[in-house]
Design a protein around this motif. Sequence first.
Motif, short mmCIF file in Angstrom:
data_model
loop_
_atom_site.label_atom_id
_atom_site.label_comp_id
_atom_site.label_asym_id
_atom_site.label_seq_id
_atom_site.Cartn_x
_atom_site.Cartn_y
_atom_site.Cartn_z
N THR A 146 -8.74 -36.88 -6.68
CA THR A 146 -7.40 -36.28 -6.26
C THR A 146 -7.49 -34.76 -6.56
N LYS A 179 -5.35 -31.31 -6.59
CA LYS A 179 -3.92 -30.58 -6.61
C LYS A 179 -4.15 -29.06 -6.05
N ASP A 200 -1.99 -25.90 -6.33
CA ASP A 200 -0.72 -25.24 -6.87
C ASP A 200 -0.90 -23.87 -7.04
N THR A 207 -0.53 -21.67 -1.79
CA THR A 207 -1.12 -23.13 -1.25
C THR A 207 -1.94 -23.27 0.03
N SER A 249 4.48 -34.40 0.23
CA SER A 249 4.00 -33.67 -0.56
C SER A 249 4.05 -32.12 0.10
N ALA A 285 3.32 -26.93 -3.87
CA ALA A 285 2.17 -27.67 -4.32
C ALA A 285 1.69 -28.57 -3.42
N MET A 297 -0.80 -32.52 -3.04
CA MET A 297 -1.88 -32.97 -3.70
C MET A 297 -2.58 -33.96 -2.59
N ASN A 341 -8.26 -28.11 -10.40
CA ASN A 341 -7.32 -29.03 -11.00
C ASN A 341 -7.78 -30.34 -9.89
#
Length: 236
Positions: free
Chosen positions: A48, A50, A52, A62, A91, A106, A108, A133
Amino acid sequence: MKNFGLLIIIGFMTLNIYSQSKNFIDQPFLETEVETDTLVIPDKIYLTIKLDEEDNRNRRSTEELEKSMLMVLNSLDIDTDKDLSLLDFNSDFKKYFLSSQQVLKAKMYSLIVNDARTAGRVLAGLEKEDISNVSIEKTEYSKSEQLILELKSKAIVKAKQNAENMLAPLNQKLGKAIYISDTNTASLTRQLQGKVAGVQIRGMSSLYGTRAKEDILIDFEKIKFSSKVKVTFVIE
Protein backbone atom coordinates in the motif's frame (compact mmCIF):
# COMPACT_ATOMS: atom_id res chain seq x y z
CA MET A 1 -56.43 -51.56 7.71
CA LYS A 2 -54.69 -48.81 5.81
CA ASN A 3 -52.70 -47.92 8.92
CA PHE A 4 -51.60 -51.56 9.31
CA GLY A 5 -50.28 -51.60 5.73
CA LEU A 6 -48.37 -48.41 6.38
CA LEU A 7 -46.77 -49.92 9.48
CA ILE A 8 -45.65 -52.95 7.47
CA ILE A 9 -44.01 -50.71 4.84
CA ILE A 10 -42.25 -48.62 7.47
CA GLY A 11 -41.12 -51.77 9.24
CA PHE A 12 -39.70 -53.17 6.00
CA MET A 13 -37.84 -49.93 5.25
CA THR A 14 -36.36 -49.89 8.76
CA LEU A 15 -35.27 -53.51 8.44
CA ASN A 16 -33.71 -52.80 5.02
CA ILE A 17 -31.73 -49.81 6.33
CA TYR A 18 -30.59 -51.78 9.37
CA SER A 19 -29.53 -54.64 7.13
CA GLN A 20 -27.44 -52.35 4.92
CA SER A 21 -25.81 -50.76 7.96
CA LYS A 22 -25.13 -54.14 9.50
CA ASN A 23 -23.56 -55.42 6.27
CA PHE A 24 -21.22 -52.40 6.22
CA ILE A 25 -20.21 -52.84 9.84
CA ASP A 26 -19.70 -56.59 9.48
CA GLN A 27 -17.18 -56.15 6.67
CA PRO A 28 -13.56 -56.31 7.78
CA PHE A 29 -12.14 -52.86 7.13
CA LEU A 30 -9.13 -50.71 7.85
CA GLU A 31 -9.25 -46.97 8.44
CA THR A 32 -6.26 -44.67 8.09
CA GLU A 33 -5.84 -40.91 8.42
CA VAL A 34 -3.05 -39.04 6.63
CA GLU A 35 -1.91 -35.44 6.44
CA THR A 36 0.32 -33.94 3.76
CA ASP A 37 1.75 -30.42 3.76
CA THR A 38 4.17 -28.18 1.96
CA LEU A 39 5.73 -24.72 2.23
CA VAL A 40 5.69 -22.29 -0.69
CA ILE A 41 7.22 -18.89 -1.31
CA PRO A 42 4.50 -16.23 -1.73
CA ASP A 43 4.31 -14.89 -5.26
CA LYS A 44 1.74 -12.12 -4.72
CA ILE A 45 2.90 -9.37 -2.38
CA TYR A 46 0.50 -6.49 -1.73
CA LEU A 47 1.99 -3.07 -1.01
CA THR A 48 0.00 0.00 0.00
CA ILE A 49 1.46 3.32 -1.13
CA LYS A 50 0.17 6.55 0.37
CA LEU A 51 0.86 9.80 -1.40
CA ASP A 52 0.26 12.79 0.86
CA GLU A 53 1.19 16.41 0.29
CA GLU A 54 1.85 16.79 4.00
CA ASP A 55 3.85 13.60 4.39
CA ASN A 56 7.03 14.51 2.54
CA ARG A 57 10.00 16.70 3.39
CA ASN A 58 9.75 18.97 0.35
CA ARG A 59 5.98 19.41 0.51
CA ARG A 60 5.58 18.21 -3.05
CA SER A 61 2.04 18.04 -4.40
CA THR A 62 0.17 14.76 -4.70
CA GLU A 63 0.36 15.04 -8.46
CA GLU A 64 4.16 15.40 -8.32
CA LEU A 65 4.46 12.42 -5.98
CA GLU A 66 2.24 10.40 -8.29
CA LYS A 67 4.46 11.15 -11.27
CA SER A 68 7.55 10.14 -9.30
CA MET A 69 5.89 6.92 -8.17
CA LEU A 70 4.96 5.97 -11.74
CA MET A 71 8.50 6.79 -12.92
CA VAL A 72 9.97 4.44 -10.30
CA LEU A 73 7.54 1.62 -11.07
CA ASN A 74 8.03 1.93 -14.82
CA SER A 75 11.81 1.85 -14.37
CA LEU A 76 11.37 -1.50 -12.60
CA ASP A 77 9.32 -2.85 -15.54
CA ILE A 78 6.17 -3.09 -13.42
CA ASP A 79 2.92 -3.20 -15.38
CA THR A 80 1.11 -0.31 -13.69
CA ASP A 81 -2.05 -0.86 -15.74
CA LYS A 82 -2.43 -4.38 -14.34
CA ASP A 83 -0.71 -4.34 -10.95
CA LEU A 84 -1.38 -0.83 -9.65
CA SER A 85 -4.83 0.29 -8.51
CA LEU A 86 -6.27 3.26 -6.68
CA LEU A 87 -7.75 2.42 -3.27
CA ASP A 88 -11.16 3.68 -2.17
CA PHE A 89 -13.78 4.84 -4.63
CA ASN A 90 -13.22 8.47 -3.56
CA SER A 91 -9.43 8.46 -3.19
CA ASP A 92 -9.09 11.00 -5.99
CA PHE A 93 -11.07 13.45 -3.91
CA LYS A 94 -9.96 12.49 -0.40
CA LYS A 95 -8.98 15.69 1.35
CA TYR A 96 -7.50 16.63 4.67
CA PHE A 97 -8.76 19.96 5.98
CA LEU A 98 -6.05 21.55 8.09
CA SER A 99 -7.79 24.91 8.18
CA SER A 100 -10.51 26.79 6.40
CA GLN A 101 -7.88 28.15 4.05
CA GLN A 102 -5.75 25.08 3.34
CA VAL A 103 -6.67 21.77 1.74
CA LEU A 104 -4.20 18.93 1.23
CA LYS A 105 -5.03 15.99 -1.02
CA ALA A 106 -3.93 12.40 -0.53
CA LYS A 107 -4.13 9.22 -2.59
CA MET A 108 -3.63 5.59 -1.66
CA TYR A 109 -2.57 2.92 -4.12
CA SER A 110 -2.37 -0.86 -3.95
CA LEU A 111 0.54 -2.46 -5.78
CA ILE A 112 1.06 -6.17 -6.42
CA VAL A 113 4.58 -7.51 -6.99
CA ASN A 114 5.62 -11.11 -7.51
CA ASP A 115 8.73 -11.55 -5.37
CA ALA A 116 10.60 -10.18 -2.38
CA ARG A 117 13.42 -8.73 -4.48
CA THR A 118 11.01 -6.58 -6.50
CA ALA A 119 9.26 -5.47 -3.31
CA GLY A 120 12.61 -4.34 -1.91
CA ARG A 121 13.49 -2.47 -5.08
CA VAL A 122 10.11 -0.71 -5.02
CA LEU A 123 10.63 0.38 -1.40
CA ALA A 124 14.15 1.63 -2.13
CA GLY A 125 13.13 3.44 -5.33
CA LEU A 126 10.16 5.18 -3.73
CA GLU A 127 12.23 6.21 -0.71
CA LYS A 128 14.73 7.94 -3.01
CA GLU A 129 11.79 9.94 -4.40
CA ASP A 130 10.74 10.97 -0.89
CA ILE A 131 7.82 8.51 -0.83
CA SER A 132 8.28 6.54 2.37
CA ASN A 133 4.71 5.88 3.48
CA VAL A 134 4.65 2.34 2.04
CA SER A 135 3.42 -0.74 3.90
CA ILE A 136 3.35 -4.46 3.12
CA GLU A 137 -0.26 -5.54 3.64
CA LYS A 138 -0.38 -9.27 2.85
CA THR A 139 1.10 -12.11 0.83
CA GLU A 140 -0.58 -14.85 -1.18
CA TYR A 141 0.28 -17.81 -3.39
CA SER A 142 -1.40 -17.56 -6.80
CA LYS A 143 -1.59 -21.31 -7.49
CA SER A 144 -3.12 -22.25 -4.14
CA GLU A 145 -6.16 -24.08 -5.58
CA GLN A 146 -4.01 -26.30 -7.80
CA LEU A 147 -1.63 -26.95 -4.92
CA ILE A 148 -4.49 -28.02 -2.64
CA LEU A 149 -5.71 -30.54 -5.22
CA GLU A 150 -2.20 -31.96 -5.51
CA LEU A 151 -1.95 -32.30 -1.73
CA LYS A 152 -5.27 -34.14 -1.62
CA SER A 153 -4.07 -36.60 -4.25
CA LYS A 154 -0.80 -37.19 -2.41
CA ALA A 155 -2.69 -37.76 0.84
CA ILE A 156 -4.90 -40.41 -0.78
CA VAL A 157 -1.87 -42.21 -2.24
CA LYS A 158 -0.10 -42.09 1.12
CA ALA A 159 -3.23 -43.43 2.88
CA LYS A 160 -3.31 -46.44 0.55
CA GLN A 161 0.41 -47.09 1.07
CA ASN A 162 -0.04 -46.93 4.83
CA ALA A 163 -2.94 -49.36 4.70
CA GLU A 164 -1.02 -51.83 2.51
CA ASN A 165 1.98 -51.69 4.87
CA MET A 166 -0.26 -52.36 7.85
CA LEU A 167 -1.78 -55.46 6.21
CA ALA A 168 1.49 -56.86 4.87
CA PRO A 169 2.51 -58.65 8.13
CA LEU A 170 -0.96 -60.24 8.25
CA ASN A 171 -0.76 -61.58 4.68
CA GLN A 172 -4.08 -59.93 3.93
CA LYS A 173 -5.10 -58.03 0.82
CA LEU A 174 -6.35 -54.48 0.73
CA GLY A 175 -9.68 -53.99 -1.05
CA LYS A 176 -11.39 -50.93 -2.47
CA ALA A 177 -11.93 -47.70 -0.60
CA ILE A 178 -15.48 -47.48 0.74
CA TYR A 179 -15.27 -44.12 2.51
CA ILE A 180 -13.13 -41.01 2.04
CA SER A 181 -13.33 -37.90 4.19
CA ASP A 182 -11.51 -34.63 3.60
CA THR A 183 -11.30 -33.86 7.30
CA ASN A 184 -9.91 -30.35 7.11
CA THR A 185 -10.99 -29.35 3.59
CA ALA A 186 -7.36 -28.92 2.58
CA SER A 187 -7.09 -25.81 4.65
CA LEU A 188 -4.53 -23.09 4.28
CA THR A 189 -3.00 -23.32 7.73
CA ARG A 190 -1.10 -20.09 7.47
CA GLN A 191 -2.14 -17.07 5.48
CA LEU A 192 -0.47 -13.74 6.07
CA GLN A 193 -2.97 -10.91 6.15
CA GLY A 194 -3.15 -7.38 7.51
CA LYS A 195 0.12 -6.54 9.20
CA VAL A 196 2.35 -9.18 7.69
CA ALA A 197 4.01 -11.63 10.06
CA GLY A 198 7.27 -13.38 9.29
CA VAL A 199 8.88 -10.49 7.41
CA GLN A 200 12.48 -9.45 7.86
CA ILE A 201 13.76 -6.24 6.30
CA ARG A 202 17.44 -5.49 5.85
CA GLY A 203 19.04 -2.43 4.30
CA MET A 204 18.53 1.32 4.69
CA SER A 205 19.03 0.78 8.43
CA SER A 206 16.02 -1.53 8.59
CA LEU A 207 13.91 0.82 6.51
CA TYR A 208 14.55 4.52 6.58
CA GLY A 209 16.55 4.80 9.80
CA THR A 210 19.07 6.65 7.64
CA ARG A 211 19.07 7.79 4.04
CA ALA A 212 21.51 5.12 2.92
CA LYS A 213 21.40 4.12 -0.72
CA GLU A 214 21.82 0.36 -0.45
CA ASP A 215 19.10 -2.00 -1.59
CA ILE A 216 16.34 -3.10 0.76
CA LEU A 217 16.30 -6.88 1.20
CA ILE A 218 13.07 -8.51 2.36
CA ASP A 219 12.60 -12.11 3.50
CA PHE A 220 9.05 -13.42 3.64
CA GLU A 221 8.04 -16.41 5.72
CA LYS A 222 6.85 -19.26 3.52
CA ILE A 223 3.13 -20.07 3.46
CA LYS A 224 2.13 -23.52 4.67
CA PHE A 225 -0.62 -25.51 2.97
CA SER A 226 -1.89 -28.82 4.32
CA SER A 227 -4.49 -31.47 3.51
CA LYS A 228 -5.78 -34.20 5.82
CA VAL A 229 -7.86 -37.16 4.63
CA LYS A 230 -9.40 -40.19 6.30
CA VAL A 231 -9.88 -43.30 4.12
CA THR A 232 -11.65 -46.55 4.94
CA PHE A 233 -10.63 -49.65 2.92
CA VAL A 234 -12.22 -53.09 2.76
CA ILE A 235 -9.96 -55.96 3.86
CA GLU A 236 -10.42 -58.80 1.41
